[in-house]
Scaffold this active site. Structure first.
Site, PDB file in Angstrom:
ATOM      1  N   GLY A   1     -16.198 113.437  42.997  1.00  0.00           N
ATOM      2  CA  GLY A   1     -15.372 113.554  43.964  1.00  0.00           C
ATOM      3  C   GLY A   1     -15.239 112.505  44.916  1.00  0.00           C
ATOM      4  N   LYS A   2     -15.839 111.320  44.793  1.00  0.00           N
ATOM      5  CA  LYS A   2     -15.625 110.185  45.451  1.00  0.00           C
ATOM      6  C   LYS A   2     -14.419 109.391  45.132  1.00  0.00           C
ATOM      7  CE  LYS A   2     -18.799 107.353  42.578  1.00  0.00           C
ATOM      8  NZ  LYS A   2     -20.217 106.658  42.518  1.00  0.00           N
TER       9      LYS A   2
ATOM     10  N   GLY B   1     -18.217 109.055  36.905  1.00  0.00           N
ATOM     11  CA  GLY B   1     -18.151 109.291  38.340  1.00  0.00           C
ATOM     12  C   GLY B   1     -17.082 109.967  39.076  1.00  0.00           C
TER      13      GLY B   1
ATOM     14  N   ALA C   1     -17.193 111.948  33.809  1.00  0.00           N
ATOM     15  CA  ALA C   1     -16.283 110.934  33.673  1.00  0.00           C
ATOM     16  C   ALA C   1     -16.272 109.727  34.399  1.00  0.00           C
ATOM     17  CB  ALA C   1     -14.694 111.679  33.701  1.00  0.00           C
TER      18      ALA C   1
ATOM     19  N   LEU D   1     -15.782 112.938  38.522  1.00  0.00           N
ATOM     20  CA  LEU D   1     -16.059 114.372  38.838  1.00  0.00           C
ATOM     21  C   LEU D   1     -16.991 114.486  40.073  1.00  0.00           C
ATOM     22  CD1 LEU D   1     -15.926 115.882  35.338  1.00  0.00           C
ATOM     23  CD2 LEU D   1     -13.946 116.136  37.482  1.00  0.00           C
TER      24      LEU D   1
ATOM     25  N   TYR E   1     -27.319  98.658  23.382  1.00  0.00           N
ATOM     26  CA  TYR E   1     -27.410  98.840  24.968  1.00  0.00           C
ATOM     27  C   TYR E   1     -28.226  97.597  25.440  1.00  0.00           C
ATOM     28  CZ  TYR E   1     -25.946 103.828  24.780  1.00  0.00           C
ATOM     29  OH  TYR E   1     -24.902 105.016  24.575  1.00  0.00           O
TER      30      TYR E   1
ATOM     31  N   SER F   1     -21.012 110.823  29.175  1.00  0.00           N
ATOM     32  CA  SER F   1     -19.948 110.843  30.384  1.00  0.00           C
ATOM     33  C   SER F   1     -19.491 112.187  30.922  1.00  0.00           C
ATOM     34  CB  SER F   1     -18.815 109.969  29.843  1.00  0.00           C
ATOM     35  OG  SER F   1     -18.245 109.366  30.997  1.00  0.00           O
TER      36      SER F   1
END
Length: 342
Positions: free
Chosen positions: A221-222, A217, A215, A219, A61, A212
């Site tokens: 909803g955006k 972001g 997933a 899930l 990382y 994750s």
């Protein structure tokens, strides 16, 4: 915060784990963002405040900077923290820097210890399956690290079910230290590990760390109604999501979120925390408000009806080898017995 033992161990970890992939600057920074030392310190301090004691990083990382910044932010609270890091990806240009050979493992653990500023690692994980190194060589090296005291527990990441079972069997046969956990992708739009990986972990008494969980972001909803090629997913569409099924899942998430006066992300995380075998869910935040939102998921208790609705809308197609033939056989036997009784 809630805590649970990691697999078949006496090591207790928080149900949420702080992921550190976005600590520092690296190749993925344009996609996932790169937090400065000051931002990292603020986030880690807040994690401790909320009761999180589990932190996940990797040597790769931001090419080691993530470990450096995490170690600095933890500082004198080392004994309060459970630090997990990983090895597999190359950290140098020479041919032996890649993978989990004995040479690579022994070299990289020293690098991680130095960067983290500690003399031991709580959970040392192989970041991926290494097809170029005999499995016994990797397992022997990990066993030596535990016996030396440099590592307390060992785990795997991104292994398949058969790979986990094979490694576990070799450890039992050779008397090596066994892997206590696996780190795998799992979400409401990515439930494939339920076919093979999760049953293997449950059978062997191993814990599961989920990466994750939203997933990337999706899930939250955006991206609803926009397919998967939006926002962060426009740069890297990973993990893969079926957009049609995904939008249906988000629709139900939104409905249940309204019932709890919560966010879609909180409900998606809460669903994972309700799944048998899940030890800890890794959350990664670029903004402190996202972290504050995510951490509230621990207190959300979903009803059986809400779980059933989420399970139904997110259920993937089940391929033949994983159909529950034992259940089908029991039903057939019950029908036959009923006929005999008549």
């Amino acid at each position: 915060m809630e805590y649970t033992a990691l697999g078949n161990t006496g090591l207790y970890v928080s149900r949420l784990c702080l992921g550190t992939m976005n600590f520092g600057e690296g190749p993925m920074t344009p996609v996932i963002g790169g937090l400065s030392e000051k931002e990292v310190k603020r986030l880690v301090d807040r994690a401790f405040d909320t009761g999180i004691n589990f932190f996940d990083t990797a040597n790769a990382y931001t090419m080691g900077e993530s470990e450096v910044l995490l170690g600095k932010a933890i500082g004198t609270r080392r004994e309060e923290a459970v630090i997990a890091t990983k090895v597999n990806h190359p950290m140098a240009n020479d041919v032996n820097s890649l993978g989990t050979s004995r040479k690579a493992v022994m070299r990289e653990v020293e690098g991680s210890l130095r960067r983290l500023g500690t003399d031991y690692i709580d959970l040392y994980q192989t970041h991926a399956w290494d097809a170029t190194t005999p499995l016994e060589e990797t397992l022997s090296a990990f066993d030596a690290l535990v016996r030396s005291g440099k590592v307390r527990y060992i785990g795997v990441s991104n292994f398949t079910g058969w790979q986990i079972a094979k490694a576990y069997g070799i450890c039992e046969a050779r008397g090596f230290q066994k892997f206590v956990s696996a780190q795998s992708y799992y979400s409401l739009v990515g439930r494939e590990l339920e076919f093979e990986v999760l049953p293997a972990l449950n059978d062997l008494g191993m814990g599961l760390m989920v990466w994750s969980p939203l997933a990337s972001g999706f899930l939250s909803g955006k991206y609803s109604g926009k397919g998967t090629e939006a926002g962060r997913r426009a740069a890297i569409s990973f993990p893969p999501v079926d957009p049609e099924r995904g939008d249906r899942v988000v629709e139900v998430l939104m409905e249940i979120a309204a019932e709890h006066d919560a966010s879609a992300a909180q409900i998606a995380l809460a669903w994972l925390l309700h799944q048998p075998g899940v030890s800890s869910v890794i959350i990664g935040a670029r903004k402190i408000e996202h972290f504050e939102d995510n951490v509230q998921s621990v207190g959300i208790k979903l009803s059986q009806d809400q779980l059933s609705r989420l399970n139904a809308v997110s259920q993937p197609d089940i391929p033949f080898p994983f159909l529950d033939l034992s259940l089908q056989r029991r039903q057939t036997l019950e029908e036959q017995f009923a006929k005999l009784g008549n």
